[in-house]
Motif scaffolding. Structure first.
Motif, short mmCIF file in Angstrom:
data_model
loop_
_atom_site.label_atom_id
_atom_site.label_comp_id
_atom_site.label_asym_id
_atom_site.label_seq_id
_atom_site.Cartn_x
_atom_site.Cartn_y
_atom_site.Cartn_z
N SER A 35 0.84 -1.21 0.00
CA SER A 35 0.00 0.00 0.00
C SER A 35 0.87 1.25 0.00
CB SER A 35 -0.92 0.00 1.22
OG SER A 35 -1.85 -1.06 1.16
N ALA A 36 1.98 1.19 0.75
CA ALA A 36 2.91 2.32 0.76
C ALA A 36 3.50 2.55 -0.62
CB ALA A 36 4.02 2.07 1.78
N GLU A 37 3.80 1.48 -1.35
CA GLU A 37 4.35 1.61 -2.69
C GLU A 37 3.40 2.35 -3.63
OE1 GLU A 37 5.27 -2.31 -3.98
OE2 GLU A 37 6.85 -2.63 -2.47
N ILE A 38 2.10 2.13 -3.42
CA ILE A 38 1.11 2.77 -4.29
C ILE A 38 0.83 4.20 -3.85
CG2 ILE A 38 -1.31 2.71 -5.02
CD1 ILE A 38 -1.16 -0.37 -4.75
N TYR A 39 0.53 4.38 -2.57
CA TYR A 39 -0.01 5.66 -2.10
C TYR A 39 1.04 6.61 -1.54
CZ TYR A 39 -4.62 3.65 -2.75
OH TYR A 39 -5.74 3.08 -3.30
N PHE A 47 -3.34 11.90 -9.38
CA PHE A 47 -2.88 10.65 -8.80
C PHE A 47 -3.35 9.49 -9.67
CE2 PHE A 47 -3.31 6.91 -6.10
CZ PHE A 47 -2.06 6.86 -5.50
N ALA A 48 -2.44 8.61 -10.01
CA ALA A 48 -2.78 7.42 -10.80
C ALA A 48 -2.48 6.18 -10.00
CB ALA A 48 -1.99 7.41 -12.11
N ASN A 49 -3.37 5.20 -10.10
CA ASN A 49 -3.18 3.92 -9.44
C ASN A 49 -2.94 2.87 -10.52
OD1 ASN A 49 -3.34 1.51 -8.01
ND2 ASN A 49 -4.91 2.28 -6.61
#
Length: 222
Positions: free
Chosen positions: A173-177, A189-191
């Motif tokens: 989750s840290a890697e994404i957000y 912001f892109a996921n």
């Protein structure tokens, strides 16, 4: 609608074609786009719901739940789809006891997690009551997740509040957000991970069959 309405910041809205209301303007716009493309209310609801999973990550997601109440004149009136998560089959009292959990299941982490119901619920709604194909409703969520969207202030605050937990316990989750720190309100912001996930679901579903219903069922299995 005869006569003039008294001014209010919450005006009464009326129309003859269709209307979509949600908690995010992008999701509502997607729902209207689906209606204008010839989809019915259920197609629009599914597309809207999938986009909400992208643009409001602090409120819902593909691992969440969705209780659905609908009405279809062509299918006998009111209906309910229970898209709420169920406990895993192995989550027994004995299993929790063996793990040292005696009184209360922890409030976060893997132990309290249910089998996600949101995606399956939306797919069941699409399959039974919708008219469009899977690609027609999933493409919007894939696009917003891959191309980015404005980060909501509430989502930014929630991510910031979870930063330590993400860093210490939920590294993916840290890697994404938190790749560039807490995303600022209004920033784009892109996921990519979610976009790739939905794209894979769609690709595998379309590879499984040319049938609309079978593709939707395949997506649920994926």
């Amino acid at each position: 609608m005869a006569g003039m309405q008294e001014f209010t910041t919450r005006p009464e809205l009326a129309g003859t074609f269709g209307m979509v209301a949600s908690t995010h303007w992008l999701a509502s716009a997607v729902g209207m786009a689906v209606l204008e493309a010839g989809g019915n209310a259920f197609d629009a609801a599914v597309a809207t719901g999938l986009v909400l999973q992208v643009v409001e990550p602090h409120l819902n997601g593909p691992g969440g739940e969705v209780p659905i109440i609908g009405y279809s004149a062509g299918h006998g009136g009111e209906f309910v789809i229970n898209g709420q998560g169920t406990a895993p089959a192995a989550a027994t009292l004995e299993a929790f006891g063996e793990l040292g959990v005696e009184d209360l299941v922890p409030g976060n982490g893997l132990l309290p997690a249910t089998v996600p119901g949101a995606f399956g619920g939306w797919m069941l709604l699409l399959q039974r009551y919708g008219t469009l194909r899977l690609r027609d409703v999933m493409s919007y969520a894939i696009g917003h997740a891959g191309d980015g969207y404005p980060m909501l202030p509430g989502a930014s605050a929630a991510i910031d509040a979870m930063a330590e937990t993400f860093t210490l316990h939920w590294p993916t989750s840290a890697e994404i957000y938190l790749a560039d720190g807490t995303p600022a309100p209004g920033s784009r912001f892109a996921n990519k991970v979610l976009a790739d996930t939905y794209a894979r679901v769609l690709a595998e579903a379309e590879a499984a069959s040319a049938s609309r219903d079978e593709q939707i069922e395949a997506a649920r299995r994926v």
